[in-house]
Design a protein around this motif. Structure first.
Motif, PDB file in Angstrom:
ATOM      1  N   SER A   1      57.415  50.343  31.214  1.00  0.00           N
ATOM      2  CA  SER A   1      56.078  49.832  30.998  1.00  0.00           C
ATOM      3  C   SER A   1      56.120  48.658  30.032  1.00  0.00           C
ATOM      4  O   SER A   1      56.917  48.623  29.107  1.00  0.00           O
ATOM      5  CB  SER A   1      55.207  50.948  30.438  1.00  0.00           C
ATOM      6  OG  SER A   1      53.963  50.438  30.036  1.00  0.00           O
ATOM      7  N   THR A   2      55.260  47.729  30.229  1.00  0.00           N
ATOM      8  CA  THR A   2      55.136  46.604  29.313  1.00  0.00           C
ATOM      9  C   THR A   2      54.586  47.065  27.972  1.00  0.00           C
ATOM     10  O   THR A   2      54.864  46.468  26.946  1.00  0.00           O
ATOM     11  CB  THR A   2      54.191  45.547  29.916  1.00  0.00           C
ATOM     12  OG1 THR A   2      54.704  45.168  31.185  1.00  0.00           O
ATOM     13  CG2 THR A   2      54.072  44.343  29.038  1.00  0.00           C
TER      14      THR A   2
ATOM     15  N   LEU B   1      43.363  50.611  28.176  1.00  0.00           N
ATOM     16  CA  LEU B   1      43.861  49.387  28.790  1.00  0.00           C
ATOM     17  C   LEU B   1      42.988  49.078  29.995  1.00  0.00           C
ATOM     18  O   LEU B   1      42.827  49.926  30.872  1.00  0.00           O
ATOM     19  CB  LEU B   1      45.324  49.567  29.233  1.00  0.00           C
ATOM     20  CG  LEU B   1      45.980  48.301  29.755  1.00  0.00           C
ATOM     21  CD1 LEU B   1      47.391  48.195  29.201  1.00  0.00           C
ATOM     22  CD2 LEU B   1      46.006  48.266  31.245  1.00  0.00           C
ATOM     23  N   ASP B   2      42.387  47.904  30.004  1.00  0.00           N
ATOM     24  CA  ASP B   2      41.571  47.458  31.131  1.00  0.00           C
ATOM     25  C   ASP B   2      42.154  46.171  31.675  1.00  0.00           C
ATOM     26  O   ASP B   2      42.566  45.287  30.920  1.00  0.00           O
ATOM     27  CB  ASP B   2      40.118  47.199  30.701  1.00  0.00           C
ATOM     28  CG  ASP B   2      39.372  48.479  30.384  1.00  0.00           C
ATOM     29  OD1 ASP B   2      39.535  49.457  31.129  1.00  0.00           O
ATOM     30  OD2 ASP B   2      38.630  48.492  29.386  1.00  0.00           O
ATOM     31  N   PHE B   3      42.187  46.060  33.008  1.00  0.00           N
ATOM     32  CA  PHE B   3      42.687  44.859  33.672  1.00  0.00           C
ATOM     33  C   PHE B   3      41.556  44.273  34.501  1.00  0.00           C
ATOM     34  O   PHE B   3      40.963  44.963  35.323  1.00  0.00           O
ATOM     35  CB  PHE B   3      43.876  45.206  34.569  1.00  0.00           C
ATOM     36  CG  PHE B   3      44.389  44.041  35.359  1.00  0.00           C
ATOM     37  CD1 PHE B   3      45.058  42.999  34.729  1.00  0.00           C
ATOM     38  CD2 PHE B   3      44.204  43.974  36.726  1.00  0.00           C
ATOM     39  CE1 PHE B   3      45.529  41.921  35.450  1.00  0.00           C
ATOM     40  CE2 PHE B   3      44.673  42.896  37.449  1.00  0.00           C
ATOM     41  CZ  PHE B   3      45.334  41.874  36.812  1.00  0.00           C
ATOM     42  N   TYR B   4      41.247  43.013  34.234  1.00  0.00           N
ATOM     43  CA  TYR B   4      40.199  42.307  34.986  1.00  0.00           C
ATOM     44  C   TYR B   4      40.859  41.188  35.773  1.00  0.00           C
ATOM     45  O   TYR B   4      41.471  40.302  35.185  1.00  0.00           O
ATOM     46  CB  TYR B   4      39.160  41.698  34.038  1.00  0.00           C
ATOM     47  CG  TYR B   4      38.482  42.698  33.138  1.00  0.00           C
ATOM     48  CD1 TYR B   4      37.381  43.420  33.590  1.00  0.00           C
ATOM     49  CD2 TYR B   4      38.936  42.917  31.846  1.00  0.00           C
ATOM     50  CE1 TYR B   4      36.755  44.339  32.760  1.00  0.00           C
ATOM     51  CE2 TYR B   4      38.313  43.831  31.014  1.00  0.00           C
ATOM     52  CZ  TYR B   4      37.224  44.530  31.482  1.00  0.00           C
ATOM     53  OH  TYR B   4      36.609  45.432  30.661  1.00  0.00           O
ATOM     54  N   LYS B   5      40.753  41.237  37.107  1.00  0.00           N
ATOM     55  CA  LYS B   5      41.325  40.156  37.901  1.00  0.00           C
ATOM     56  C   LYS B   5      40.263  39.140  38.331  1.00  0.00           C
ATOM     57  O   LYS B   5      40.589  38.074  38.799  1.00  0.00           O
ATOM     58  CB  LYS B   5      42.085  40.690  39.106  1.00  0.00           C
ATOM     59  CG  LYS B   5      41.277  41.487  40.077  1.00  0.00           C
ATOM     60  CD  LYS B   5      42.152  41.986  41.199  1.00  0.00           C
ATOM     61  CE  LYS B   5      41.315  42.789  42.185  1.00  0.00           C
ATOM     62  NZ  LYS B   5      42.080  43.202  43.316  1.00  0.00           N
TER      63      LYS B   5
ATOM     64  N   SER C   1      43.275  36.081  34.988  1.00  0.00           N
ATOM     65  CA  SER C   1      43.072  37.510  34.764  1.00  0.00           C
ATOM     66  C   SER C   1      43.156  37.816  33.274  1.00  0.00           C
ATOM     67  O   SER C   1      43.658  37.017  32.496  1.00  0.00           O
ATOM     68  CB  SER C   1      44.115  38.319  35.533  1.00  0.00           C
ATOM     69  OG  SER C   1      45.410  37.990  35.103  1.00  0.00           O
TER      70      SER C   1
ATOM     71  N   VAL D   1      44.036  41.109  30.482  1.00  0.00           N
ATOM     72  CA  VAL D   1      44.455  42.469  30.175  1.00  0.00           C
ATOM     73  C   VAL D   1      43.923  42.770  28.775  1.00  0.00           C
ATOM     74  O   VAL D   1      44.309  42.121  27.812  1.00  0.00           O
ATOM     75  CB  VAL D   1      45.996  42.624  30.215  1.00  0.00           C
ATOM     76  CG1 VAL D   1      46.394  44.043  29.850  1.00  0.00           C
ATOM     77  CG2 VAL D   1      46.535  42.248  31.577  1.00  0.00           C
ATOM     78  N   ASP D   2      43.008  43.720  28.684  1.00  0.00           N
ATOM     79  CA  ASP D   2      42.377  44.103  27.420  1.00  0.00           C
ATOM     80  C   ASP D   2      43.049  45.389  26.940  1.00  0.00           C
ATOM     81  O   ASP D   2      42.890  46.446  27.553  1.00  0.00           O
ATOM     82  CB  ASP D   2      40.879  44.311  27.636  1.00  0.00           C
ATOM     83  CG  ASP D   2      40.133  44.592  26.348  1.00  0.00           C
ATOM     84  OD1 ASP D   2      40.686  44.349  25.254  1.00  0.00           O
ATOM     85  OD2 ASP D   2      38.980  45.065  26.442  1.00  0.00           O
ATOM     86  N   VAL D   3      43.818  45.301  25.848  1.00  0.00           N
ATOM     87  CA  VAL D   3      44.605  46.422  25.344  1.00  0.00           C
ATOM     88  C   VAL D   3      44.032  46.866  24.004  1.00  0.00           C
ATOM     89  O   VAL D   3      43.834  46.042  23.115  1.00  0.00           O
ATOM     90  CB  VAL D   3      46.089  46.015  25.159  1.00  0.00           C
ATOM     91  CG1 VAL D   3      46.896  47.177  24.619  1.00  0.00           C
ATOM     92  CG2 VAL D   3      46.667  45.489  26.451  1.00  0.00           C
TER      93      VAL D   3
END
Length: 175
Positions: free
Chosen positions: A1-2, A11-15, A28, A30-32
């Protein structure tokens, strides 16, 4: 995993269709969010696997007010590859003169201080590095390729609840 999952809270990913808080991004996001450390007691996690090892520790600095959460990971691929090449070099059929390795490591830290239930300061830090080395040598030529890459991120946020329905959040960051 990164990401080191021992320290992740969300962790939210918005494309596409980004929330306004991310501004005018074009690709995009990536909200961590990392976990707040335990405000009352110390505990941690140590995990040793075939590919990597990780250590995480969290606890109070000042009970009920200030906490920390730190974690570190490192892969052993460079040691596994070196051992395999050493064993291969002992085999007469394998002596091709190649050399190489790869490893990654990262460090995460979060410090949280609660001035009151309505005033909270968070400081986060992340540093991650990867290194790839490849080499080839024969009687006539020698070639080495070394590639290092990584990221360093730091942020500080201050949240203040101004009234029952209104709160402010100030965020400073470095990448």
């Amino acid at each position: 995993s990164t990401f080191n999952t021992d320290l992740l809270d969300n962790l939210d990913f918005y494309k596409s269709g980004f929330p306004a808080r991310f501004g005018g991004k074009m690709s995009s996001v990536v909200d961590v969010e990392t976990k707040e450390g335990d405000m009352n007691e110390f505990h941690g996690n140590l995990s040793l696997g075939l590919i990597d090892g990780r250590f995480q520790l969290e606890g109070p600095i000042q009970k009920g007010k200030t906490s920390f959460n730190v974690g570190i990971r490192r892969s052993w691929m460079d040691y596994i590859i070196k051992a395999g090449m050493w064993v291969g070099s002992k085999n007469e059929d394998f002596k091709d003169g190649s050399d190489g390795n790869y490893f990654m490591r990262d460090f995460n830290a979060r410090l949280t201080h609660k001035f009151s239930a309505d005033k909270i300061l968070n400081v986060n830090f992340f540093d991650g590095r990867d290194r790839l080395k490849s080499g080839l040598e024969d009687d006539d030529t020698s070639m080495d390729l070394v590639t290092d890459w990584g990221s360093t991120l730091a942020s500080a946020s201050y949240q203040h609840k101004l009234s029952r329905g209104l709160k402010g959040k100030f965020l400073f960051f470095f990448t």
